[in-house]
Scaffold this active site. Sequence first.
Site, PDB file in Angstrom:
ATOM      1  N   THR A  59       0.830  -1.206   0.000  1.00 20.24           N
ATOM      2  CA  THR A  59       0.000   0.000   0.000  1.00 20.24           C
ATOM      3  C   THR A  59       0.864   1.255   0.000  1.00 20.24           C
ATOM      4  OG1 THR A  59      -0.095  -0.224   2.387  1.00 20.24           O
ATOM      5  CG2 THR A  59      -2.014  -0.987   1.166  1.00 20.24           C
ATOM      6  N   SER A 101      18.052  -3.254   5.599  1.00 19.12           N
ATOM      7  CA  SER A 101      18.573  -2.110   4.835  1.00 19.12           C
ATOM      8  C   SER A 101      18.143  -0.793   5.482  1.00 19.12           C
ATOM      9  CB  SER A 101      18.131  -2.176   3.375  1.00 19.12           C
ATOM     10  OG  SER A 101      16.732  -2.165   3.250  1.00 19.12           O
ATOM     11  N   ASP A 125       9.606   1.399   5.576  1.00 16.10           N
ATOM     12  CA  ASP A 125      10.670   0.749   6.349  1.00 16.10           C
ATOM     13  C   ASP A 125      11.484   1.750   7.157  1.00 16.10           C
ATOM     14  OD1 ASP A 125       9.720  -1.400   5.003  1.00 16.10           O
ATOM     15  OD2 ASP A 125      11.481  -1.665   3.718  1.00 16.10           O
TER      16      ASP A 125
HETATM   17  P1  ADP Z   1      16.104  -6.456   3.850  1.00 14.69           P
HETATM   18  O1  ADP Z   1      16.075  -4.978   4.000  1.00 14.69           O
HETATM   19  O2  ADP Z   1      14.752  -7.055   3.745  1.00 14.69           O
HETATM   20  O3  ADP Z   1      16.910  -7.144   4.907  1.00 14.69           O
HETATM   21  P2  ADP Z   1      17.496  -5.731   1.460  1.00 14.69           P
HETATM   22  O4  ADP Z   1      17.900  -6.494   0.263  1.00 14.69           O
HETATM   23  O5  ADP Z   1      16.653  -4.537   1.279  1.00 14.69           O
HETATM   24  O6  ADP Z   1      16.832  -6.771   2.467  1.00 14.69           O
HETATM   25  O7  ADP Z   1      18.804  -5.233   2.225  1.00 14.69           O
HETATM   26  C1  ADP Z   1      19.813  -6.167   2.551  1.00 14.69           C
HETATM   27  C2  ADP Z   1      21.165  -5.561   2.199  1.00 14.69           C
HETATM   28  O8  ADP Z   1      21.461  -4.475   3.099  1.00 14.69           O
HETATM   29  C3  ADP Z   1      22.314  -6.529   2.389  1.00 14.69           C
HETATM   30  O9  ADP Z   1      22.490  -7.319   1.242  1.00 14.69           O
HETATM   31  C4  ADP Z   1      23.483  -5.587   2.622  1.00 14.69           C
HETATM   32  O10 ADP Z   1      23.948  -5.041   1.403  1.00 14.69           O
HETATM   33  C5  ADP Z   1      22.840  -4.456   3.398  1.00 14.69           C
HETATM   34  N1  ADP Z   1      22.982  -4.681   4.840  1.00 14.69           N
HETATM   35  C6  ADP Z   1      21.996  -4.826   5.748  1.00 14.69           C
HETATM   36  N2  ADP Z   1      22.488  -4.996   7.002  1.00 14.69           N
HETATM   37  C7  ADP Z   1      23.828  -4.966   6.884  1.00 14.69           C
HETATM   38  C8  ADP Z   1      24.912  -5.082   7.818  1.00 14.69           C
HETATM   39  N3  ADP Z   1      24.713  -5.295   9.112  1.00 14.69           N
HETATM   40  N4  ADP Z   1      26.174  -4.980   7.335  1.00 14.69           N
HETATM   41  C9  ADP Z   1      26.388  -4.768   6.037  1.00 14.69           C
HETATM   42  N5  ADP Z   1      25.420  -4.657   5.122  1.00 14.69           N
HETATM   43  C10 ADP Z   1      24.153  -4.746   5.521  1.00 14.69           C
HETATM   44 MG    MG Z   2      15.311  -3.624   2.547  1.00 14.21          MG
END
Ligand code: ADP
Ligand code: MG
Length: 384
Positions: free
Chosen positions: A35, A128, A172
Site C-alpha cells: 500500500t 537495509s 521501512d
Molecule cells: P532487507 O532490507 O529485507 O533485509 P534488502 O535487500 O533490502 O533486504 O537489504 C539487505 C542488504 O542491506 C544486504 O544485502 C546488505 O547489502 C545491506 N545490509 C543490511 N544490514 C547490513 C549489515 N549489518 N552490514 C552490512 N550490510 C548490511
Molecule cells: Mg530492505
Amino acid sequence: MGAQQVREGFTELYGTEPDGVWSAPGRVNLIGEHTDYNDGFVMPFALPHVTTAAVARRTDGVLRLHSSDIGGGVVELALDTLEPGTDQEWTAYPAGVVWALREAGHPVTGADVHLASTVPTGAGLSSSAALEVVIALALNDLYELGLQRWQLARLCQRAENVYVGAPTGIMDQTASACCEAGHALFLDTRDLSQRQIPFDLAAEGMRLLVVDTQVKHAHSGGEYGKRRAGCEKGAALLGVDALRDVPYGELDSALDRLGDEEEVRRLVRHVVTEDHRVERVVALLEAGDTRAIGPVLTEGHASLRDDFQVSCPELDLVVEAANAAGALGARMTGGGFGGSAIVLAETADVDTITKAVEEAFAAAGFKAPRTFEAVPSAGARKAD
Ligand code: ADP
Ligand code: MG
C-alpha cells in the site's frame, strides 16, 4: 551484539574512541502490504533486532565504513566522489545516506563507522532501513542537524531509491526511525502523519511470531516493478492520483469501470481492501479487541496470495499450518516471494503452532523455517 561491544570493536579497528553509539531496529509490518507506493496506510512495528553503529566525526571529507557482518576490511570513500548508482556493495546504503544529507545541504564532512547487526538480512525484516537509519540518526546528532525523525526517514528513502537504486516506499525507514516500544505505528504514507497504536500482546496473553522461511525467490525485483506499474495504471484508468483515493465503499463500481482489465482489477482490489484492513485493525486495537485482528490478518494473506499474487508456497504453508494448529491469524509480511510470515497466537499455543509449521515444512520438503517472537520494540536511539 551490544552497544559496548560495538564501541570496543570501533576502538580496536580505528585506534580511537567513537563519539557515540546508535542503534536502529528492523521491522515487521502488521498489516498494510503493497500500500505504501499507493499513498495508502501501513502499520509496522519495530523488532528487538537492531543495527548498532559506533561513529566518530571527521572533518577531512572522508567516510570510512566497516561492518562486522560482512567479510572484508574498512572501506574508505571520499565524499566528493559519491555518485548514485556507482556502488553495488553494502556500503551503498550508508554512503547513500551521507550523499542524501549532503545533497539536501547538510554540512556533513566525514565519519568513521563500525557497525554490527542482529537484523537478519534479506528476510523481509528491513535490515537495509536499519542500516540507513542508524547512520542518519548518528550524523544528525553528531553534526547537530536538528532533523526530525520523519525527515531522517525521508532522506534514508532517498538514499535507497536514488543512491542504491532500490525503488522502495517510505514505510521501512519510518518504522525504524519512529516506532515506539509496545506500539504499532499507523502511518499514512501520503502525508506521513502517524499515530502510535498500543500493541502490547504479552500483557493480553498473546504472542506474535515471525516465521522466516529463509527463501527468497529470484524474480522478486521484477515482479515488484510490475505490481507498481499495474497499480499506477489502475489509478490512471480510474482518474485518481493514487489507489488510496478509491474509497472502500466505491470499490465495486471502480472494478466495474475497469471492465476486462483483469490483472489491474485484481491489483486494485487488493490495495483498496488492504487499506480498509489497516483501518479495521487500528479500530480493533484502539477498542481493545486485539484477538479480533487475527482473521483480518488471514484475510490480508488471501488477498496478497490471490489478488496481488506475491506469495509463494512456503509463505502459504506457514499461514495454512499455523491457522490449522490454532493460530488466531497469520499472513505473509514484507514484499513477498519469500521472506517472512507473521502468526498471531495465544501464548499457550505457541509451541504447538511452531511445531506444526516445522512439521509441515519438513513434510513438504522445504528448508526448515526459523521462528522467533516479535516484541514491539523501540525505534532508533542513541545506545551509548
Ligand atoms: P532487507 O532490507 O529485507 O533485509 P534488502 O535487500 O533490502 O533486504 O537489504 C539487505 C542488504 O542491506 C544486504 O544485502 C546488505 O547489502 C545491506 N545490509 C543490511 N544490514 C547490513 C549489515 N549489518 N552490514 C552490512 N550490510 C548490511
Ligand atoms: Mg530492505
